[in-house]
Design a protein around this motif. Structure first.
Motif, mmCIF file in Angstrom:
data_model
loop_
_atom_site.group_PDB
_atom_site.id
_atom_site.type_symbol
_atom_site.label_atom_id
_atom_site.label_comp_id
_atom_site.label_asym_id
_atom_site.label_seq_id
_atom_site.Cartn_x
_atom_site.Cartn_y
_atom_site.Cartn_z
ATOM 1 N N TYR A 1 0.860 -1.194 0.000
ATOM 2 C CA TYR A 1 0.000 0.000 0.000
ATOM 3 C C TYR A 1 0.885 1.230 0.000
ATOM 4 C CZ TYR A 1 -3.995 2.940 1.325
ATOM 5 O OH TYR A 1 -4.993 3.889 1.358
ATOM 6 N N ARG A 2 0.664 2.118 -0.952
ATOM 7 C CA ARG A 2 1.473 3.346 -1.060
ATOM 8 C C ARG A 2 0.573 4.551 -0.900
ATOM 9 N NH1 ARG A 2 6.067 4.165 -4.829
ATOM 10 N NH2 ARG A 2 7.382 2.328 -4.604
ATOM 11 N N PRO A 3 0.495 5.114 0.305
ATOM 12 C CA PRO A 3 -0.386 6.271 0.492
ATOM 13 C C PRO A 3 0.138 7.494 -0.258
ATOM 14 C CG PRO A 3 0.944 5.887 2.450
ATOM 15 C CD PRO A 3 1.229 4.753 1.520
ATOM 16 N N LYS A 4 -0.812 8.253 -0.799
ATOM 17 C CA LYS A 4 -0.425 9.514 -1.468
ATOM 18 C C LYS A 4 -0.754 10.699 -0.572
ATOM 19 C CE LYS A 4 -0.786 8.074 -6.281
ATOM 20 N NZ LYS A 4 -1.382 6.744 -6.140
ATOM 21 N N SER A 5 -1.545 10.414 0.465
ATOM 22 C CA SER A 5 -1.899 11.483 1.412
ATOM 23 C C SER A 5 -2.006 10.869 2.804
ATOM 24 C CB SER A 5 -3.217 12.137 1.009
ATOM 25 O OG SER A 5 -4.206 11.148 0.832
ATOM 26 N N VAL A 6 -1.528 11.627 3.802
ATOM 27 C CA VAL A 6 -1.475 11.104 5.178
ATOM 28 C C VAL A 6 -1.920 12.185 6.155
ATOM 29 C CG1 VAL A 6 0.079 10.294 7.021
ATOM 30 C CG2 VAL A 6 0.452 9.526 4.704
ATOM 31 N N LEU A 7 -2.643 11.751 7.180
ATOM 32 C CA LEU A 7 -2.862 12.617 8.347
ATOM 33 C C LEU A 7 -2.022 12.042 9.476
ATOM 34 C CD1 LEU A 7 -4.226 14.599 10.337
ATOM 35 C CD2 LEU A 7 -6.038 12.891 10.618
ATOM 36 N N ASP A 8 -1.099 12.840 10.028
ATOM 37 C CA ASP A 8 -0.437 12.410 11.257
ATOM 38 C C ASP A 8 -1.218 13.039 12.412
ATOM 39 O OD1 ASP A 8 1.481 10.926 12.703
ATOM 40 O OD2 ASP A 8 2.468 12.809 13.198
ATOM 41 N N VAL B 1 6.756 15.612 9.022
ATOM 42 C CA VAL B 1 7.812 16.086 8.126
ATOM 43 C C VAL B 1 8.374 14.905 7.319
ATOM 44 C CG1 VAL B 1 10.197 16.993 8.107
ATOM 45 C CG2 VAL B 1 8.427 18.168 9.435
ATOM 46 N N MET B 2 8.508 13.740 7.983
ATOM 47 C CA MET B 2 9.056 12.574 7.280
ATOM 48 C C MET B 2 8.109 12.097 6.174
ATOM 49 S SD MET B 2 10.875 10.613 10.462
ATOM 50 C CE MET B 2 12.033 9.540 9.629
ATOM 51 N N TRP B 3 6.812 12.118 6.461
ATOM 52 C CA TRP B 3 5.844 11.740 5.405
ATOM 53 C C TRP B 3 5.965 12.734 4.247
ATOM 54 C CZ3 TRP B 3 4.209 7.073 5.623
ATOM 55 C CH2 TRP B 3 3.764 6.480 6.809
ATOM 56 N N ALA B 4 5.982 14.027 4.591
ATOM 57 C CA ALA B 4 6.001 15.064 3.547
ATOM 58 C C ALA B 4 7.263 14.963 2.686
ATOM 59 C CB ALA B 4 5.897 16.442 4.189
ATOM 60 N N LYS B 5 8.374 14.534 3.303
ATOM 61 C CA LYS B 5 9.624 14.409 2.542
ATOM 62 C C LYS B 5 9.546 13.300 1.498
ATOM 63 C CE LYS B 5 13.264 16.457 5.163
ATOM 64 N NZ LYS B 5 14.501 16.252 5.898
ATOM 65 N N LYS B 6 8.542 12.440 1.642
ATOM 66 C CA LYS B 6 8.352 11.371 0.647
ATOM 67 C C LYS B 6 7.399 11.825 -0.449
ATOM 68 C CE LYS B 6 9.574 7.138 2.822
ATOM 69 N NZ LYS B 6 10.327 6.646 1.693
ATOM 70 N N ASN B 7 7.188 13.124 -0.534
ATOM 71 C CA ASN B 7 6.254 13.702 -1.515
ATOM 72 C C ASN B 7 4.822 13.237 -1.303
ATOM 73 O OD1 ASN B 7 7.991 15.356 -2.881
ATOM 74 N ND2 ASN B 7 8.764 13.624 -4.113
ATOM 75 N N ILE B 8 4.487 13.034 -0.045
ATOM 76 C CA ILE B 8 3.114 12.658 0.307
ATOM 77 C C ILE B 8 2.434 13.916 0.831
ATOM 78 C CG2 ILE B 8 1.809 11.356 2.048
ATOM 79 C CD1 ILE B 8 3.885 9.120 1.743
ATOM 80 N N GLU B 9 1.210 14.168 0.373
ATOM 81 C CA GLU B 9 0.478 15.330 0.892
ATOM 82 C C GLU B 9 0.177 15.059 2.373
ATOM 83 O OE1 GLU B 9 -3.364 15.956 -0.865
ATOM 84 O OE2 GLU B 9 -3.462 17.996 -0.038
ATOM 85 N N THR B 10 0.620 15.950 3.250
ATOM 86 C CA THR B 10 0.576 15.633 4.685
ATOM 87 C C THR B 10 -0.178 16.670 5.502
ATOM 88 O OG1 THR B 10 2.725 14.558 4.438
ATOM 89 C CG2 THR B 10 1.996 14.990 6.683
#
Ligand SMILES: C[S@@+](CC[C@H](N)C(=O)[O-])C[C@H]1O[C@@H](n2cnc3c(N)ncnc32)[C@H](O)[C@@H]1O
Length: 248
Positions: free
Chosen positions: A36-43, A53-62
Motif C-alpha cells: 500500500y502506497r499512500p499519497k496522502s497522510v494525516l499524522d 515532516v518525514m511523510w512530507a519528505k516522501k512527496n506525500i500530501e501531509t
C-alpha cells in the motif's frame, strides 16, 4: 489542555522525537507488507511534527492535527526549516475533520492513551474513519495496562544535560487503568534556570478493548503487534501497534 505548553520547547531536545522516527520506519515496513502506497497522510497528534515532516519528505500530501498550539508552532518551524509543506490544524482527538479524505492516518507515541475512556477513544476512531478514503489504513500505537502497571507505577525517571533537566514521577490507578505523571523541567536561560511543571494522564488500552472500539467505529483490525516487532502481543506486552482498515 494544560500539558504540552512549555514542554513543546524542549520535547525534541529531550529526545522525545526518537520514538516517532522509529514508528515512521516501522510503518514503512508495514505498508510495504500490505503493498500500500499512500499519497496522502494525516499524522494525528502530530506534536512537534517529526513524523509529519518525514511523510512530507516522501512527496506525500501531509496533514497534521494536534490539540496543543505550542506543539503545532514547533511543527510549523520544523516544516519551514526542512522546506516541506504541512497543513496543520489545532483540533481535539475526539472530533476532528480535514478538508479532504486521506489514504492513511498515523498516530504515534502514546497519543491515544491521553483519551481517558473508551467512549473518547471510539470517538477518535470515528473521526479517523471519516477522514479516510474507503479501504484506507490507520496505523497507531498504544500503551497497554501492563505498561502502566510495570513502567509507570511509583516510578521516577530523571535525566539531565547541559541545558536541561527533567524529573517524571508516575503513579498508577489500576481500577481506572490510568497513570498520572508529574513532570518537572528545568531549562537553562542564560545564567538562570527556569522551572516549569506539567501533569500528564494516560489510560492503558489492551488489544481486546482496542479491537472492539475499532469495530464499533467501522474499522477492521488487520493486525495487532507487539510494537516495533511483527510478533503477536502477549501478557507482558507494554505497547501494541495496531493496523486497521476502514470498512466501506
Ligand atoms: C506524546 S506526544 C506525541 C507527539 C507525536 N505524535 C510524537 O510521536 O512525537 C502526545 C501528543 O498528543 C497531543 N494530545 C494529547 N491529548 C490530545 C487531545 N485530547 N486532543 C488533541 N491532541 C492531544 C499532545 O498535544 C501531544 O502533542
Amino acid at each position: 489542555m494544560p500539558s504540552y505548553e512549555k514542554f513543546a520547547q524542549v520535547y525534541d531536545k529531550m529526545g522525545s522525537d526518537d520514538f516517532s522516527i522509529k514508528m515512521f520506519k516501522y510503518s514503512q515496513r508495514i505498508l510495504t507488507g500490505l503493498r500500500y502506497r499512500p499519497k496522502s497522510v494525516l499524522d494525528l497528534a502530530c506534536g512537534t511534527g517529526t513524523a509529519a515532516v518525514m511523510w512530507a519528505k516522501k512527496n506525500i500530501e501531509t496533514f497534521g492535527i494536534d490539540g496543543s498550539a505550542h506543539m503545532l508552532e514547533t511543527a510549523k518551524r520544523k516544516a519551514r526549516a526542512e522546506k516541506v509543506s504541512l497543513t496543520l490544524s489545532k483540533q481535539p482527538l475526539t472530533a476532528f475533520s480535514l478538508p479532504k479524505q486521506v489514504d492513511l492516518v498515523s498516530c504515534y507515541f502514546d497519543s491515544l492513551n491521553y483519551l481517558l475512556n473508551i467512549n473518547d477513544l471510539t470517538a477518535a476512531f470515528r473521526s479517523a474513519r471519516r477522514v479516510l478514503h474507503d479501504d484506507g489504513y490507520f496505523i497507531f500505537d498504544v500503551n497497554t495496562p501492563e505498561a502502566m502497571k510495570t513502567l509507570w507505577d511509583n516510578q521516577t525517571y530523571a535525566d539531565e544535560n547541559e541545558d536541561l533537566a527533567w524529573i517524571w514521577k508516575n503513579v498508577y490507578f489500576p481500577r481506572a487503568k490510568q497513570a498520572e505523571v508529574q513532570a518537572t523541567f528545568f531549562v537553562r536561560q542564560g545564567k538562570v534556570w527556569e522551572r516549569f511543571d506539567e501533569t500528564h494522564a494516560e489510560r492503558g488500552y489492551g488489544p481486546r478493548e482496542v479491537k472492539s472500539a475499532l469495530k464499533s467505529a467501522g474499522f477492521k483490525t488487520v493486525n495487532i503487534y507487539d510494537c516495533l516487532t511483527f510478533k503477536k502481543p502477549n501478557r507482558k506486552t507494554v505497547r501494541i501497534a495496531v493496523v486497521a482498515k476502514k470498512e466501506s
